[in-house]
Design a protein around this motif. Sequence first.
Motif, PDB file in Angstrom:
ATOM      1  N   VAL A   1       4.432  13.798  -4.672  1.00 22.30           N
ATOM      2  CA  VAL A   1       3.844  12.511  -4.321  1.00 22.30           C
ATOM      3  C   VAL A   1       3.661  12.471  -2.815  1.00 22.30           C
ATOM      4  CG1 VAL A   1       4.152  10.009  -4.339  1.00 22.30           C
ATOM      5  CG2 VAL A   1       4.886  11.361  -6.311  1.00 22.30           C
ATOM      6  N   ASP A   2       2.450  12.171  -2.355  1.00 18.55           N
ATOM      7  CA  ASP A   2       2.157  12.215  -0.919  1.00 18.55           C
ATOM      8  C   ASP A   2       2.530  10.898  -0.235  1.00 18.55           C
ATOM      9  OD1 ASP A   2       0.163  10.365  -1.423  1.00 18.55           O
ATOM     10  OD2 ASP A   2      -1.498  11.676  -0.892  1.00 18.55           O
ATOM     11  N   ALA A   3       2.194  10.796   1.057  1.00 14.16           N
ATOM     12  CA  ALA A   3       2.589   9.641   1.858  1.00 14.16           C
ATOM     13  C   ALA A   3       1.903   8.351   1.429  1.00 14.16           C
ATOM     14  CB  ALA A   3       2.313   9.905   3.336  1.00 14.16           C
ATOM     15  N   THR A   4       0.818   8.465   0.679  1.00 16.84           N
ATOM     16  CA  THR A   4       0.135   7.256   0.196  1.00 16.84           C
ATOM     17  C   THR A   4       0.640   6.839  -1.179  1.00 16.84           C
ATOM     18  OG1 THR A   4      -1.677   8.483  -0.872  1.00 16.84           O
ATOM     19  CG2 THR A   4      -1.926   7.946   1.468  1.00 16.84           C
ATOM     20  N   GLY A   5       1.636   7.579  -1.713  1.00 12.99           N
ATOM     21  CA  GLY A   5       2.188   7.247  -3.017  1.00 12.99           C
ATOM     22  C   GLY A   5       1.426   7.821  -4.189  1.00 12.99           C
ATOM     23  N   GLN A   6       0.509   8.740  -3.933  1.00  6.57           N
ATOM     24  CA  GLN A   6      -0.304   9.315  -5.003  1.00  6.57           C
ATOM     25  C   GLN A   6       0.244  10.661  -5.456  1.00  6.57           C
ATOM     26  OE1 GLN A   6      -4.731   8.598  -4.539  1.00  6.57           O
ATOM     27  NE2 GLN A   6      -4.101   8.285  -2.431  1.00  6.57           N
ATOM     28  N   LYS A   7       0.183  10.888  -6.765  1.00  4.55           N
ATOM     29  CA  LYS A   7       0.612  12.163  -7.327  1.00  4.55           C
ATOM     30  C   LYS A   7      -0.422  13.236  -6.990  1.00  4.55           C
ATOM     31  CE  LYS A   7       2.678  12.086 -11.287  1.00  4.55           C
ATOM     32  NZ  LYS A   7       2.943  12.008 -12.755  1.00  4.55           N
ATOM     33  N   ARG A   8       0.076  14.406  -6.563  1.00  2.41           N
ATOM     34  CA  ARG A   8      -0.784  15.510  -6.154  1.00  2.41           C
ATOM     35  C   ARG A   8      -0.347  16.809  -6.833  1.00  2.41           C
ATOM     36  NH1 ARG A   8      -4.910  12.711  -3.925  1.00  2.41           N
ATOM     37  NH2 ARG A   8      -4.355  11.643  -2.004  1.00  2.41           N
ATOM     38  N   GLY A   9      -1.242  17.780  -6.855  1.00  5.22           N
ATOM     39  CA  GLY A   9      -0.879  19.108  -7.334  1.00  5.22           C
ATOM     40  C   GLY A   9      -1.958  19.811  -8.116  1.00  5.22           C
TER      41      GLY A   9
ATOM     42  N   ASN B   1     -14.893  11.404  -2.207  1.00  6.63           N
ATOM     43  CA  ASN B   1     -13.878  10.538  -2.782  1.00  6.63           C
ATOM     44  C   ASN B   1     -12.926  10.073  -1.680  1.00  6.63           C
ATOM     45  OD1 ASN B   1     -11.938   9.448  -4.775  1.00  6.63           O
ATOM     46  ND2 ASN B   1     -13.012  10.751  -6.233  1.00  6.63           N
ATOM     47  N   GLN B   2     -11.761   9.596  -2.035  1.00  8.49           N
ATOM     48  CA  GLN B   2     -10.759   9.189  -1.053  1.00  8.49           C
ATOM     49  C   GLN B   2      -9.880  10.365  -0.669  1.00  8.49           C
ATOM     50  OE1 GLN B   2      -8.575   5.636  -2.202  1.00  8.49           O
ATOM     51  NE2 GLN B   2     -10.273   4.959  -3.480  1.00  8.49           N
ATOM     52  N   ASN B   3      -9.188  10.222   0.484  1.00  4.98           N
ATOM     53  CA  ASN B   3      -8.270  11.262   0.963  1.00  4.98           C
ATOM     54  C   ASN B   3      -8.954  12.625   1.061  1.00  4.98           C
ATOM     55  OD1 ASN B   3      -6.497   9.598  -1.448  1.00  4.98           O
ATOM     56  ND2 ASN B   3      -5.894   9.341   0.683  1.00  4.98           N
ATOM     57  N   ASN B   4     -10.195  12.624   1.524  1.00  5.68           N
ATOM     58  CA  ASN B   4     -10.969  13.863   1.601  1.00  5.68           C
ATOM     59  C   ASN B   4     -10.672  14.625   2.894  1.00  5.68           C
ATOM     60  OD1 ASN B   4     -13.996  12.863  -0.203  1.00  5.68           O
ATOM     61  ND2 ASN B   4     -12.193  13.937  -0.904  1.00  5.68           N
ATOM     62  N   ASP B   5      -9.454  15.188   2.981  1.00  5.33           N
ATOM     63  CA  ASP B   5      -9.071  16.018   4.118  1.00  5.33           C
ATOM     64  C   ASP B   5      -9.871  17.320   4.121  1.00  5.33           C
ATOM     65  OD1 ASP B   5      -7.170  14.037   4.330  1.00  5.33           O
ATOM     66  OD2 ASP B   5      -5.492  15.411   4.654  1.00  5.33           O
ATOM     67  N   GLY B   6      -9.853  17.980   5.279  1.00  4.16           N
ATOM     68  CA  GLY B   6     -10.452  19.303   5.395  1.00  4.16           C
ATOM     69  C   GLY B   6      -9.424  20.382   5.096  1.00  4.16           C
ATOM     70  N   ILE B   7      -8.610  20.750   6.103  1.00  5.11           N
ATOM     71  CA  ILE B   7      -7.566  21.770   5.941  1.00  5.11           C
ATOM     72  C   ILE B   7      -6.217  21.150   6.247  1.00  5.11           C
ATOM     73  CG2 ILE B   7      -6.681  23.983   6.752  1.00  5.11           C
ATOM     74  CD1 ILE B   7      -9.532  24.751   7.502  1.00  5.11           C
ATOM     75  N   ASP B   8      -5.263  21.291   5.321  1.00  6.68           N
ATOM     76  CA  ASP B   8      -3.902  20.787   5.508  1.00  6.68           C
ATOM     77  C   ASP B   8      -2.927  21.954   5.549  1.00  6.68           C
ATOM     78  OD1 ASP B   8      -3.827  17.588   5.038  1.00  6.68           O
ATOM     79  OD2 ASP B   8      -5.451  18.501   3.893  1.00  6.68           O
ATOM     80  N   LEU B   9      -2.189  22.069   6.649  1.00  4.35           N
ATOM     81  CA  LEU B   9      -1.191  23.117   6.844  1.00  4.35           C
ATOM     82  C   LEU B   9       0.175  22.473   6.677  1.00  4.35           C
ATOM     83  CD1 LEU B   9      -2.772  24.668  10.067  1.00  4.35           C
ATOM     84  CD2 LEU B   9      -3.263  25.249   7.676  1.00  4.35           C
ATOM     85  N   ASP B  10       0.841  22.757   5.578  1.00  3.74           N
ATOM     86  CA  ASP B  10       2.005  22.002   5.135  1.00  3.74           C
ATOM     87  C   ASP B  10       3.207  22.930   4.996  1.00  3.74           C
ATOM     88  OD1 ASP B  10       3.815  20.366   3.807  1.00  3.74           O
ATOM     89  OD2 ASP B  10       2.428  19.744   2.233  1.00  3.74           O
ATOM     90  N   SER B  11       4.189  22.766   5.902  1.00  3.63           N
ATOM     91  CA  SER B  11       5.394  23.605   5.863  1.00  3.63           C
ATOM     92  C   SER B  11       5.012  25.083   5.757  1.00  3.63           C
ATOM     93  CB  SER B  11       6.293  23.201   4.692  1.00  3.63           C
ATOM     94  OG  SER B  11       6.812  21.901   4.872  1.00  3.63           O
ATOM     95  N   SER B  12       4.038  25.497   6.540  1.00  6.01           N
ATOM     96  CA  SER B  12       3.521  26.869   6.501  1.00  6.01           C
ATOM     97  C   SER B  12       3.525  27.469   7.901  1.00  6.01           C
ATOM     98  CB  SER B  12       2.104  26.881   5.905  1.00  6.01           C
ATOM     99  OG  SER B  12       2.123  26.460   4.550  1.00  6.01           O
TER     100      SER B  12
ATOM    101  N   GLU C   1      -2.991   3.132 -21.417  1.00  2.00           N
ATOM    102  CA  GLU C   1      -2.993   2.732 -20.009  1.00  2.00           C
ATOM    103  C   GLU C   1      -2.656   3.882 -19.063  1.00  2.00           C
ATOM    104  OE1 GLU C   1      -4.030  -0.210 -19.007  1.00  2.00           O
ATOM    105  OE2 GLU C   1      -4.382  -0.731 -21.110  1.00  2.00           O
ATOM    106  N   ASP C   2      -2.515   5.092 -19.602  1.00  2.00           N
ATOM    107  CA  ASP C   2      -2.213   6.232 -18.730  1.00  2.00           C
ATOM    108  C   ASP C   2      -3.298   6.384 -17.667  1.00  2.00           C
ATOM    109  OD1 ASP C   2       0.025   6.774 -20.146  1.00  2.00           O
ATOM    110  OD2 ASP C   2      -0.882   8.328 -21.403  1.00  2.00           O
ATOM    111  N   ARG C   3      -2.886   6.790 -16.484  1.00  2.00           N
ATOM    112  CA  ARG C   3      -3.829   6.929 -15.375  1.00  2.00           C
ATOM    113  C   ARG C   3      -4.618   8.223 -15.541  1.00  2.00           C
ATOM    114  NH1 ARG C   3      -2.631   6.922  -8.861  1.00  2.00           N
ATOM    115  NH2 ARG C   3      -4.762   6.531  -8.231  1.00  2.00           N
ATOM    116  N   PHE C   4      -5.630   8.182 -16.331  1.00  2.00           N
ATOM    117  CA  PHE C   4      -6.464   9.345 -16.633  1.00  2.00           C
ATOM    118  C   PHE C   4      -7.132   9.847 -15.357  1.00  2.00           C
ATOM    119  CE2 PHE C   4     -10.737  10.892 -17.985  1.00  2.00           C
ATOM    120  CZ  PHE C   4     -10.320  11.953 -18.772  1.00  2.00           C
ATOM    121  N   GLY C   5      -6.858  11.103 -15.036  1.00  2.00           N
ATOM    122  CA  GLY C   5      -7.463  11.680 -13.836  1.00  2.00           C
ATOM    123  C   GLY C   5      -6.872  11.181 -12.535  1.00  2.00           C
TER     124      GLY C   5
END
Length: 459
Positions: A110-118, A216-227, A162-166
Amino acid sequence: MKKLVVFNITSLFIALLLLGAMVSFSLKPKIYDIKNFGAKGDSITINTKAIQKAIDKCSKNGGGIVVIKEGVYSSGTILLKDNVTLQIDKSAKLLGSANPQDYQSIDTFVDATGQKRGTCLIGAMGAKNIGISGSGSIDGNGTAFLPENLFIKKKALGISGEDRFGGNRPFLLRFVKSTQITLKNIHLREAAAWACHFFQSSNILVDNVSIYNHANQNNDGIDLDSSHDIIIKNCNINSGDDAICIKSTSPLPTYNVKVSNCTLKSDWGAIKFGTESMGDFYNIDIRDCKIEDTKGGGIKILSVDGANIHDVLIENIEMNHVDMPIFVRLGERLRTYRTTDKQAVGSIHNVRIKNIKATTRGLDSSRVSPPSGILITGTPKHKIGALTLENITIDLPGGGKLSDLFEVPEDETRYPEFSFFNVLPAYGMYARHIKELKISSLDIKTETIDLRPETLIID
């Protein structure tokens, strides 16, 4: 006897030549055409299984190149394996499926905006010596994951409840705990979320890659995360969210990063550290880049979840038509990710920003109007350490009034965004809670009169 020796030497020489030719031939990478595995480039057929079969066989046989040739190949999640390079030719496109059920999630968080990612279109988990190349394109079909389009798709598939489809919108590329990664010459387009995410990965080269990500939303380019051990060069990134983002959604650091000769455009931030910032950021060198028409900040250095940011050099950056050229924030949000323990408040020290030439957006298009050039703030209990500004030139529209001279809120635990501090009581630089601020040649100009002071530094 002499003739026999000559003959033997000659035979040996010929044998060595033949052996060399055989070795040279064997060193050529094996090519695996996805069409030979049943893939169809008709933009309709979902080719996930066919492409994955090609990748799996290539890796099992010792590695090589999996080629996507002419056509539009729709697919769900495919996973790169050891020693495989995915090559997408100029006349080819890999297109993300519009159906969320065609994707799988790896290392969900779950990212900083509270959204599930992966979820992702192309992923790798614990892989080594992998890459994506070619002058073709990878298109995430991100508009298919807009809420209104997901509703239509859900109805068409007969899915109720009511599942959050997609809801776990797929990244375009995602590399997890992988090493020896090369991205070269490829065009990345229109992800449903981030375009390219490296998590706990190392030995990364991103060279001459173009990214356009506004679907869409949260359209980042390149994210370098704990790398770590990363080179990004000669890239052109146009993103709806952060263009190049150094972050840490785990306590492991992001370090040994070199970025150069890139052109960046963003609707939120061009060069950004954070906001996810549990692990440290250090040995970061960013230079010789251009930032164009950016709405959310040029350089943003943010430690709010415990990161110690140090040994950072950012130099030779030209900015045109940007909000807030420089924003540095040490905060106390202390968000956690992946069930890890909360960190102590971090630090910012030994950061050097030099040779910056910036022109800000006008009064009618600035998120904060009238704008300011630089905002630096720690908190009353946690001050920023040593920060150096050298040879900084910023052109501003002016227009500040005496009524703009009000107290700036601390907001120690709030999401760190310059616009949340509203209009600042200084047009050039407002700085507070910093132990050592070294300034050499700070040149601030305004087009019209600004009644705020140019610089305001507060303990």
